[in-house]
Design a protein around this motif. Structure first.
Motif, mmCIF file in Angstrom:
data_model
loop_
_atom_site.group_PDB
_atom_site.id
_atom_site.type_symbol
_atom_site.label_atom_id
_atom_site.label_comp_id
_atom_site.label_asym_id
_atom_site.label_seq_id
_atom_site.Cartn_x
_atom_site.Cartn_y
_atom_site.Cartn_z
ATOM 1 N N MET A 206 -9.308 9.645 8.563
ATOM 2 C CA MET A 206 -8.356 8.500 8.782
ATOM 3 C C MET A 206 -6.864 8.247 8.708
ATOM 4 N N ILE B 82 -4.249 8.548 1.996
ATOM 5 C CA ILE B 82 -4.730 7.975 2.779
ATOM 6 C C ILE B 82 -5.664 9.194 3.020
ATOM 7 N N ASN C 257 0.915 -1.233 0.152
ATOM 8 C CA ASN C 257 -0.283 0.065 0.320
ATOM 9 C C ASN C 257 0.583 1.032 -0.104
ATOM 10 N N PRO D 5 -9.322 8.047 -1.157
ATOM 11 C CA PRO D 5 -10.143 9.425 0.255
ATOM 12 C C PRO D 5 -11.797 8.884 -0.565
ATOM 13 N N ALA D 6 -11.290 9.570 -2.131
ATOM 14 C CA ALA D 6 -13.070 8.835 -2.580
ATOM 15 C C ALA D 6 -13.426 8.558 -1.911
ATOM 16 N N LEU D 7 -13.310 6.970 -1.554
ATOM 17 C CA LEU D 7 -13.951 5.919 -1.514
ATOM 18 C C LEU D 7 -14.172 6.221 0.630
ATOM 19 N N GLN D 8 -13.468 6.995 0.871
ATOM 20 C CA GLN D 8 -13.741 6.690 2.211
ATOM 21 C C GLN D 8 -15.164 7.612 2.529
ATOM 22 N N ASN D 9 -16.425 6.366 2.624
ATOM 23 C CA ASN D 9 -18.052 7.264 2.996
ATOM 24 C C ASN D 9 -18.516 6.292 3.322
ATOM 25 N N TYR E 132 -15.885 22.003 -2.929
ATOM 26 C CA TYR E 132 -15.031 20.676 -3.592
ATOM 27 C C TYR E 132 -13.909 20.970 -3.478
ATOM 28 N N SER F 111 -5.649 -0.004 1.179
ATOM 29 C CA SER F 111 -6.287 1.162 2.052
ATOM 30 C C SER F 111 -7.152 1.383 1.801
ATOM 31 N N LEU F 112 -8.958 2.055 1.637
ATOM 32 C CA LEU F 112 -9.196 2.997 0.761
ATOM 33 C C LEU F 112 -8.572 4.483 0.400
ATOM 34 N N TRP G 187 -23.593 9.806 -3.641
ATOM 35 C CA TRP G 187 -22.613 10.064 -3.162
ATOM 36 C C TRP G 187 -21.813 11.172 -3.794
ATOM 37 N N LYS H 297 -20.606 14.071 -3.316
ATOM 38 C CA LYS H 297 -20.149 14.741 -2.576
ATOM 39 C C LYS H 297 -19.138 14.441 -2.680
ATOM 40 N N ALA H 298 -18.747 13.503 -3.444
ATOM 41 C CA ALA H 298 -17.452 12.520 -4.191
ATOM 42 C C ALA H 298 -16.652 13.537 -5.942
ATOM 43 N N VAL I 89 -11.678 15.500 0.764
ATOM 44 C CA VAL I 89 -12.511 14.667 -0.444
ATOM 45 C C VAL I 89 -14.135 14.136 0.364
ATOM 46 N N ASN I 90 -15.375 14.118 -0.552
ATOM 47 C CA ASN I 90 -16.204 13.660 0.457
ATOM 48 C C ASN I 90 -16.645 14.885 1.380
ATOM 49 N N PRO J 131 -17.700 18.669 1.308
ATOM 50 C CA PRO J 131 -17.483 19.503 0.700
ATOM 51 C C PRO J 131 -17.605 20.721 1.810
#
Ligand code: HEM
Lengths: 541, 305
Positions: free
Chosen positions: B1, A277, A272, B144-148, A312, B141-142, B232, B235-236, A300-301, A303
């Protein structure tokens, strides 16, 4: 739509009104203009048309996923034009790079829209009538109903008891009913049609909200380096896409500064390593002239929601800070330069143009390696995306930058055709390599360059769409309607006193495989079989 | 995270468990098929019928054991990755096929569709086969776009919808075979024996009805997937809808199944045409998950390959 034309099996269940047969109208001799209009309208609002339009829309959507679209992927379109100019022109003629706003795609959804309106509007009236009307009349011939049973109940008293019990059971099962001298008639499941109408009307709502919301919306992009402040007016955006009815006065008066941008990369897990992260843009926003500064973090996610707009985080990168003194010792350039990341380890590419330098204009093409490493071939690369061992390399070009002619107006491109390379490549001088804090003399007496520090930048999207919440609300309503429609059964039940017995029948207004079982169950739970004279009061509560 | 701890050793174990489950499914698949063939040829022979039933029962037990193992494989992958195990194609396939199997086994309680077992196990073996060979990626790991939390909602519902559509399409397929004139007439020996298998399955109207029930639940779940995706995306990807390739295909599939829903209540379109739409819809789902993920450009590139 569901009730307009019944299926093969459905028609059998609807004995009173035969299904409409349009073919008679089609062939009738002289129907005149009004007749035609009515015919077209009826065709358009028929279920078969809606069905075909739906499938047509599915097919028409496909090319939009095969070819890059101007709205979703403008770079892809540009590349396509460069790679196959001929084909691209042909495709463009058929609007295949703008499928979802093309004439043919619009034609389909507008027809579908009309079909939907034509279908929903009249049915709302009909449904309202049904909702307020008493349960439908007892059929003359009960045995012709799709579910039917008859049994002997000898005495009139027992017959009355049976009907009493049936009525009580129907009430328990929430039927709307009418008690008559010779029996009871009942219907339930109106929610099916209500749900159906809600679903279709909500789809119209979604379409309208998308359309109107889109017209008043805007979206703009801005790259902000740490320490910079963005002010929400048209001039301060890097790019801006307004909706049809956008009005610049509606831009919320606000400003936004990026105080800090930070990333977390994974250092622990071998598989990884170097994977991001977290990205965090620390900003200070100020709304209105007297607004107090407020600090927040954009991720991200997540806003930043300001009144009238959302901000955003869409990208990030490095902005090395460079100071250049020209041949005469004057500061010719000083500040951060936004570099574009080229790979996942953030090897970045940037361009510096120094138009005001004397004795000569020059430009620099630079690479930035956050953690510099050498490949086997000797070429430089970045081994990790964080700034562990940063290195800036520069190729220097001397000559007219062509800024006046508009040639080099793209800040990320240096048009080197008319220029002479003086550092790097085949120029005879080595490319300049600088670590932070270092400086180097520029060849040909152009001056001196200092690599003073590293800043990070964030790409921000600032958007506004007033339709959003309405779209969501209508979409949820549509789903609620869909569930109501698909899980409700519209059923009629009749219990009728006949000579020496009673008859029970049921009818469903749509495909209903459980009708027989339902009736059987009803007869059992109402306890109307083998009724003897003594009325059973308990059953009626 | 701020940091993650991945466990590649546990992931290796998870992969072994999944391979084990796949082997068990393959055995069950063979036994279900044999059972079908035997039942088809049994005629009125009581011992033959009993034997076919025994085969079916053993295969079912193997399947149940396999589903439990499969679930353990999903769980260990999740633990190894320290998050929900459906953020890339490998995980989506493994978790998705687990859900398909579970939904199918649960459906058996409510609907007598044991005759589909060979289809479903065969299909799941195919998915697991491609997952472990073509789609496999190490635990990561996820991004950032998927951390939701929408990852949980959106993908779970997409998987569920797919499971229901799959069963609906299998039923539609059998229905179409039953209604196929050539198939019912031809004397070619292969078809004759296939016909015998078909003869022990329910009649057309029942197939049609069952297929409808599964597809309709699938349609509702799909509608939800689409809405959840849009929420989603707002947001993403900073807009709720943008005709990204995955969005386009989700929309196409929605249109097809809406068309299916309308077809079932339209004279001349119910029956065969509706069944075709159910099959086409499911092919589109597979296309959306494989070709669109692997070859189309877009934002929704979470295959991890
Ligand atoms: C309108 C927007 C969206 C639609 C229509 C949509 C649709 C779908 C569909 C149909 C699936 C099922 C599996 C497949 O075919 O690949 C899926 C899976 C998935 N979605 Fe979305 N989605 C949307 C937005 C998003 C967003 C914003 C994210 C994350 C930022 C996301 C992340 C995922 C992931 C991780 C999977 C499972 C893995 C995979 O399919 O490779 N989706 N989505």
């Amino acid at each position: 739509m569901a009730l307009r034309q019944q299926s093969k099996k459905g028609t059998r269940q609807k004995p009173k009104r035969a299904p409409r047969d349009y073919s008679a109208e089609v062939t009738s001799a002289d129907i005149g203009a009004l007749g035609w209009a009515r015919w077209i309208w009826r065709q358009l609002t028929s279920m078969r048309t809606a069905l075909i339009l739906l499938l047509l829309m599915a097919v028409a959507s496909v090319p939009g996923s095969l070819y890059p679209q101007r709205t979703a992927d403008p770079n892809g379109v540009t590349q396509f034009f460069q790679a196959n100019p001929q084909l691209a022109q042909t495709l463009d003629r058929f609007q295949l790079f703008d499928v979802y706003s093309s004439a043919w795609f619009s034609a389909i959804y507008i027809l579908l829209f009309i079909s939907l309106v034509g279908c929903v509007l009249p049915r709302i009236g009909v449904h309202w009538g049904e909702l307020t009307a008493p349960a439908p009349l007892m059929p003359r011939n009960m045995s012709r109903m799709p579910a039917y049973a008859k049994f002997t109940v000898a005495t009139p008293a027992a017959q009355k008891t049976a009907v009493d019990r049936a009525t009580a059971q129907l009430k328990r099962e929430r039927y709307r009913l009418v008690r008559e001298a010779n029996g009871v008639r009942a219907e339930k499941g109106y929610l099916r049609e209500t749900g159906n109408l809600l679903f279709h009307a909500s789809l119209l709502g979604v379409l309208l909200a998308v359309g109107i919301g889109g017209a008043f919306s805007y979206s703009g992009q801005r790259v902000l380096v740490e320490g910079e402040t963005f002010v929400n007016n048209l001039a301060d955006f890097d790019s801006f896409t307004p909706g049809l009815f956008f009005n610049a006065d509606r831009l919320t008066p606000m400003s936004l500064s990026l105080t800090n941008f930070s990333t977390t990369y994974d250092l622990n897990n071998p598989s990884n390593r170097g994977i991001p992260i977290d990205f965090r843009a620390q900003v200070v926003s100020r709304v209105g002239a007297e607004g107090l500064p407020k600090s927040s973090v954009i991720r991200v996610n997540e806003p930043l929601e300001l009144p009238g707009s959302k901000v955003y985080l869409t990208g990030n990168g490095y902005a090395p800070v460079v100071t250049i003194f020209d041949g005469k010792g004057n500061v010719a350039f000083d500040g951060p330069v936004v570099f574009l990341p080229q790979d996942s380890n953030m090897t970045s590419l940037g361009v510096i143009k120094v138009p005001d330098a004397s004795p000569s204009q020059f430009g620099i093409q630079a690479f930035f390696y956050p953690t510099a490493a050498k490949l086997k071939s000797g070429a430089l690369t970045s081994a990790f995306p964080a700034a562990g061992d940063p290195l800036l390399t520069m190729f220097v070009y001397k000559g007219n930058l062509g800024l006046d002619s508009g040639l080099n107006s793209n800040v990320f491109q240096l048009n080197v055709h008319a220029m002479k390379q003086v550092a790097g490549g085949k120029s005879g001088n080595k490319a300049i390599e600088l670590a932070p804090g270092q400086s180097a003399k520029l060849p040909d007496g152009l001056g001196r360059v200092y690599f003073t520090g590293i800043k990070r930048y964030a790409s921000l999207d600032i958007t506004y769409n007033p339709g959003e919440l309405y779209v969501l609300a209508f979409a949820i309503l549509a789903m609620v309607g869909l569930v109501m429609m698909l899980f409700t059964k519209r059923r009629r039940v009749w219990v009728k006193i006949v000579e020496g017995g009673i008859e029970v029948a049921a009818l469903s207004k749509h495909k209903d495989s459980n009708l027989d079982r339902m009736l059987e169950h009803f007869i059992k739970s109402a306890k109307i079989k083998n009724v003897t004279a003594k009325p059973a009061k308990k059953a009626t509560k | 995270m701020t940091s993650v701890v991945l466990n590649p050793e546990l992931d290796a174990i998870s992969r072994l468990i999944v391979l084990g489950a796949m082997t068990l499914y393959s055995i069950a698949f063979v036994m279900f098929s044999v059972s079908l063939a035997r039942a088809a040829n049994a005629g009125k022979d009581k011992t033959q019928i009993a034997r076919a039933a025994l085969f079916e029962r053993i295969a079912l037990i193997i399947t149940v054991v396999s589903v439990v193992a499969h679930g353990a494989g999903v769980l260990t992958r999740g633990i190894a990755a320290a998050r929900v195990p459906w953020a890339n194609m490998y995980e989506f396939s493994v978790t998705g096929s687990f859900v398909v199997m579970s939904i199918y086994l649960l459906s058996l309680i409510f609907r007598p569709i044991k005759y589909l077992a060979a289809f479903v196990t065969g299909f799941v073996v195919l998915i697991l086969g491609s997952a472990t060979t073509l789609f496999y990626v190490e635990v990561r790991s996820l991004m950032p776009a998927l951390q939701n939390y929408w990852l949980l909602i959106h993908v779970t519902v997409a998987i569920l919808a797919t499971a229901f559509f799959m069963i609906g399409a299998a039923l539609a397929f059998i229905y179409l075979m039953r209604e196929w004139e050539w198939f019912n007439k031809t004397k070619s020996p292969l078809v004759v024996s296939a016909r015998k298998v078909l003869a022990i399955m329910p009649k057309s109207d029942k197939l049609e009805r069952q297929s409808y029930q599964f597809n309709i639940i699938g349609l509702i779940l799909w509608t939800f997937t689409l809405i959840a995706g849009a929420i989603w995306a707002d947001k993403a990807w900073h807009r709720f809808w943008g005709w990204d390739t995955k969005e386009v295909w989700t929309f196409i599939i929605w249109c097809i199944y809406m068309g299916y829903g309308h077809a079932t209540v339209t004279r001349g379109w119910d029956g065969k045409r509706a069944a075709w739409l159910s099959m086409i819809g499911f092919v589109a789902i597979l296309f959306n998950f494989t070709i669109v993920n692997l070859y189309f450009k877009g934002l929704h590139v979470y295959s991890g390959l």
